[in-house]
Each structure stands twice: as C-alpha cells, then as structure tokens.
Design a protein around this motif. Sequence first.
Motif, PDB file in Angstrom:
ATOM      1  N   ALA A  61      28.321  35.743  42.459  1.00  0.00           N
ATOM      2  CA  ALA A  61      28.145  35.335  41.095  1.00  0.00           C
ATOM      3  C   ALA A  61      29.072  35.936  40.002  1.00  0.00           C
ATOM      4  O   ALA A  61      29.566  35.345  39.122  1.00  0.00           O
ATOM      5  CB  ALA A  61      26.765  35.850  41.039  1.00  0.00           C
ATOM      6  N   HIS A  62      29.506  37.668  40.299  1.00  0.00           N
ATOM      7  CA  HIS A  62      30.261  38.109  39.353  1.00  0.00           C
ATOM      8  C   HIS A  62      31.597  37.487  39.351  1.00  0.00           C
ATOM      9  O   HIS A  62      32.224  36.989  38.405  1.00  0.00           O
ATOM     10  CB  HIS A  62      30.342  39.460  39.678  1.00  0.00           C
ATOM     11  CG  HIS A  62      31.259  40.282  38.927  1.00  0.00           C
ATOM     12  ND1 HIS A  62      31.900  41.443  39.441  1.00  0.00           N
ATOM     13  CD2 HIS A  62      31.842  40.263  37.649  1.00  0.00           C
ATOM     14  CE1 HIS A  62      32.851  42.092  38.384  1.00  0.00           C
ATOM     15  NE2 HIS A  62      32.584  41.238  37.321  1.00  0.00           N
ATOM     16  N   ASN A  63      32.163  37.332  40.654  1.00  0.00           N
ATOM     17  CA  ASN A  63      33.595  36.935  40.647  1.00  0.00           C
ATOM     18  C   ASN A  63      33.718  35.341  40.247  1.00  0.00           C
ATOM     19  O   ASN A  63      34.770  34.925  39.416  1.00  0.00           O
ATOM     20  CB  ASN A  63      33.908  36.989  41.968  1.00  0.00           C
ATOM     21  CG  ASN A  63      34.228  38.485  42.263  1.00  0.00           C
ATOM     22  OD1 ASN A  63      34.452  39.104  41.589  1.00  0.00           O
ATOM     23  ND2 ASN A  63      34.398  38.849  43.691  1.00  0.00           N
ATOM     24  N   ASP A  64      32.910  34.404  40.842  1.00  0.00           N
ATOM     25  CA  ASP A  64      32.994  32.974  40.706  1.00  0.00           C
ATOM     26  C   ASP A  64      32.564  32.676  39.362  1.00  0.00           C
ATOM     27  O   ASP A  64      33.022  31.582  38.675  1.00  0.00           O
ATOM     28  CB  ASP A  64      32.353  32.322  41.657  1.00  0.00           C
ATOM     29  CG  ASP A  64      32.798  32.699  43.173  1.00  0.00           C
ATOM     30  OD1 ASP A  64      33.983  32.967  43.412  1.00  0.00           O
ATOM     31  OD2 ASP A  64      32.107  32.203  44.137  1.00  0.00           O
ATOM     32  N   ASN A  65      31.278  33.064  38.945  1.00  0.00           N
ATOM     33  CA  ASN A  65      30.866  32.623  37.564  1.00  0.00           C
ATOM     34  C   ASN A  65      31.337  33.369  36.300  1.00  0.00           C
ATOM     35  O   ASN A  65      31.230  33.155  35.268  1.00  0.00           O
ATOM     36  CB  ASN A  65      29.046  32.733  37.601  1.00  0.00           C
ATOM     37  CG  ASN A  65      28.698  32.100  38.686  1.00  0.00           C
ATOM     38  OD1 ASN A  65      29.184  31.288  39.297  1.00  0.00           O
ATOM     39  ND2 ASN A  65      27.406  32.429  39.099  1.00  0.00           N
ATOM     40  N   PHE A  66      31.955  34.518  36.557  1.00  0.00           N
ATOM     41  CA  PHE A  66      32.423  35.191  35.448  1.00  0.00           C
ATOM     42  C   PHE A  66      34.008  35.467  35.486  1.00  0.00           C
ATOM     43  O   PHE A  66      34.724  35.109  34.421  1.00  0.00           O
ATOM     44  CB  PHE A  66      31.686  36.467  35.056  1.00  0.00           C
ATOM     45  CG  PHE A  66      31.917  37.473  34.075  1.00  0.00           C
ATOM     46  CD1 PHE A  66      31.715  37.008  32.763  1.00  0.00           C
ATOM     47  CD2 PHE A  66      32.687  38.583  33.916  1.00  0.00           C
ATOM     48  CE1 PHE A  66      32.088  37.681  31.668  1.00  0.00           C
ATOM     49  CE2 PHE A  66      33.232  39.299  32.868  1.00  0.00           C
ATOM     50  CZ  PHE A  66      32.805  38.971  31.678  1.00  0.00           C
ATOM     51  N   ARG A  67      34.454  36.490  36.359  1.00  0.00           N
ATOM     52  CA  ARG A  67      35.700  36.580  36.460  1.00  0.00           C
ATOM     53  C   ARG A  67      36.710  35.493  36.424  1.00  0.00           C
ATOM     54  O   ARG A  67      37.718  35.631  36.199  1.00  0.00           O
ATOM     55  CB  ARG A  67      36.029  37.682  37.795  1.00  0.00           C
ATOM     56  CG  ARG A  67      35.171  38.845  37.659  1.00  0.00           C
ATOM     57  CD  ARG A  67      35.673  39.975  36.969  1.00  0.00           C
ATOM     58  NE  ARG A  67      37.356  40.188  36.928  1.00  0.00           N
ATOM     59  CZ  ARG A  67      37.848  41.605  37.121  1.00  0.00           C
ATOM     60  NH1 ARG A  67      36.978  42.392  37.536  1.00  0.00           N
ATOM     61  NH2 ARG A  67      39.323  41.668  37.268  1.00  0.00           N
ATOM     62  N   ALA A  68      36.292  34.327  37.194  1.00  0.00           N
ATOM     63  CA  ALA A  68      37.204  33.346  37.391  1.00  0.00           C
ATOM     64  C   ALA A  68      36.978  32.239  36.270  1.00  0.00           C
ATOM     65  O   ALA A  68      37.707  31.226  36.478  1.00  0.00           O
ATOM     66  CB  ALA A  68      36.796  32.603  38.887  1.00  0.00           C
ATOM     67  N   THR A  69      36.435  32.607  35.171  1.00  0.00           N
ATOM     68  CA  THR A  69      36.010  31.584  34.064  1.00  0.00           C
ATOM     69  C   THR A  69      36.501  32.160  32.774  1.00  0.00           C
ATOM     70  O   THR A  69      36.959  33.189  32.650  1.00  0.00           O
ATOM     71  CB  THR A  69      34.550  31.427  34.071  1.00  0.00           C
ATOM     72  OG1 THR A  69      33.779  32.391  33.510  1.00  0.00           O
ATOM     73  CG2 THR A  69      33.888  31.060  35.369  1.00  0.00           C
ATOM     74  N   GLU A  70      36.620  31.119  31.839  1.00  0.00           N
ATOM     75  CA  GLU A  70      36.915  31.600  30.343  1.00  0.00           C
ATOM     76  C   GLU A  70      36.124  32.393  29.812  1.00  0.00           C
ATOM     77  O   GLU A  70      36.463  33.242  28.907  1.00  0.00           O
ATOM     78  CB  GLU A  70      36.956  30.374  29.759  1.00  0.00           C
ATOM     79  CG  GLU A  70      37.221  30.430  28.294  1.00  0.00           C
ATOM     80  CD  GLU A  70      38.654  30.813  27.998  1.00  0.00           C
ATOM     81  OE1 GLU A  70      38.961  31.609  26.989  1.00  0.00           O
ATOM     82  OE2 GLU A  70      39.584  30.741  28.817  1.00  0.00           O
ATOM     83  N   ARG A  71      34.653  32.726  30.113  1.00  0.00           N
ATOM     84  CA  ARG A  71      33.914  33.847  29.997  1.00  0.00           C
ATOM     85  C   ARG A  71      34.656  35.195  29.939  1.00  0.00           C
ATOM     86  O   ARG A  71      34.677  35.895  29.102  1.00  0.00           O
ATOM     87  CB  ARG A  71      32.674  33.820  30.510  1.00  0.00           C
ATOM     88  CG  ARG A  71      31.663  32.744  30.288  1.00  0.00           C
ATOM     89  CD  ARG A  71      30.531  32.903  31.422  1.00  0.00           C
ATOM     90  NE  ARG A  71      29.550  31.900  31.082  1.00  0.00           N
ATOM     91  CZ  ARG A  71      28.695  32.056  30.060  1.00  0.00           C
ATOM     92  NH1 ARG A  71      28.586  33.088  29.344  1.00  0.00           N
ATOM     93  NH2 ARG A  71      27.608  30.931  29.914  1.00  0.00           N
ATOM     94  N   PHE A  72      35.370  35.614  31.028  1.00  0.00           N
ATOM     95  CA  PHE A  72      36.126  36.553  31.507  1.00  0.00           C
ATOM     96  C   PHE A  72      37.075  36.782  30.489  1.00  0.00           C
ATOM     97  O   PHE A  72      37.364  38.118  29.843  1.00  0.00           O
ATOM     98  CB  PHE A  72      36.462  36.875  32.827  1.00  0.00           C
ATOM     99  CG  PHE A  72      37.123  38.238  32.877  1.00  0.00           C
ATOM    100  CD1 PHE A  72      36.528  39.509  33.078  1.00  0.00           C
ATOM    101  CD2 PHE A  72      38.589  38.087  33.019  1.00  0.00           C
ATOM    102  CE1 PHE A  72      37.216  40.477  33.437  1.00  0.00           C
ATOM    103  CE2 PHE A  72      39.319  39.514  33.488  1.00  0.00           C
ATOM    104  CZ  PHE A  72      38.424  40.546  33.479  1.00  0.00           C
ATOM    105  N   ALA A  73      37.904  35.840  30.022  1.00  0.00           N
ATOM    106  CA  ALA A  73      38.935  35.889  29.108  1.00  0.00           C
ATOM    107  C   ALA A  73      38.393  36.220  27.548  1.00  0.00           C
ATOM    108  O   ALA A  73      39.110  37.246  26.965  1.00  0.00           O
ATOM    109  CB  ALA A  73      39.773  34.538  29.173  1.00  0.00           C
ATOM    110  N   GLN A  74      37.335  35.624  27.188  1.00  0.00           N
ATOM    111  CA  GLN A  74      36.846  35.937  26.062  1.00  0.00           C
ATOM    112  C   GLN A  74      36.410  37.346  25.831  1.00  0.00           C
ATOM    113  O   GLN A  74      36.654  38.003  24.858  1.00  0.00           O
ATOM    114  CB  GLN A  74      35.558  34.979  25.533  1.00  0.00           C
ATOM    115  CG  GLN A  74      35.813  33.553  25.530  1.00  0.00           C
ATOM    116  CD  GLN A  74      34.507  32.739  25.572  1.00  0.00           C
ATOM    117  OE1 GLN A  74      33.331  33.169  25.670  1.00  0.00           O
ATOM    118  NE2 GLN A  74      34.543  31.405  25.084  1.00  0.00           N
TER     119      GLN A  74
END
Length: 97
Positions: A61-74
């Motif tokens: 959930a951390h890696n796929d739903n956050f780290r690999a998304t635009e959310r992490f870049a923001q």
Amino acid sequence: MVLEVALIDVLPGHEDEFAAAYAKGHPVLAGTPGCRSVRMTRGVESPSRFVLLVEWDSVEAHNDNFRATERFAQWRALIGPHFANPPLVEHFIDVPA
C-alpha cells in the motif's frame, strides 16, 4: 498493518518551514488509499530531527498507492527542500506480547 518510520534531519534553521510544509502535505499523505494514520514528531534534544510515523495496510500500500504515484511527488516537493540529507525509511511490524 505495517509502521513506516522515517528519520528526517532538517537543515538547521528550516524547522518551522519544514513543519509548515508537513502541514500542507499531510492531507496528500493521509488521503492515500491504505494509509491508516500519520504522525510527525520532533526531537526534544535534537530539534532539527523529526520522525514520521505512518501506519499502512501493507508495505505494498505504501509503495504502490503512494511512492509510485504523483502523491509522492507532491509530498516530496513540499518537504524535500528542507532535508539535510535523505531520510532513513524502514517498515516495522508489531511483535506479539
């Protein structure tokens, strides 16, 4: 459930700006699917050191739903400029009593 622990050293003099950036970015992180809770703490003896504690449904959930998304870049665009060095990030699971 897994606990993400991130040890974050902030540039001296940037502590207040970092805390303000965290407040802006909190909804981005906390609104991620699979994120159960988010908490940031600040060192008493070392006020430039912060610890981010995030409960996730799973490491995936951390890696796929956050780290690999635009959310992490923001998120990183907000808080990253205040880092003294890259955070140390690890995942932990509870130990049965």
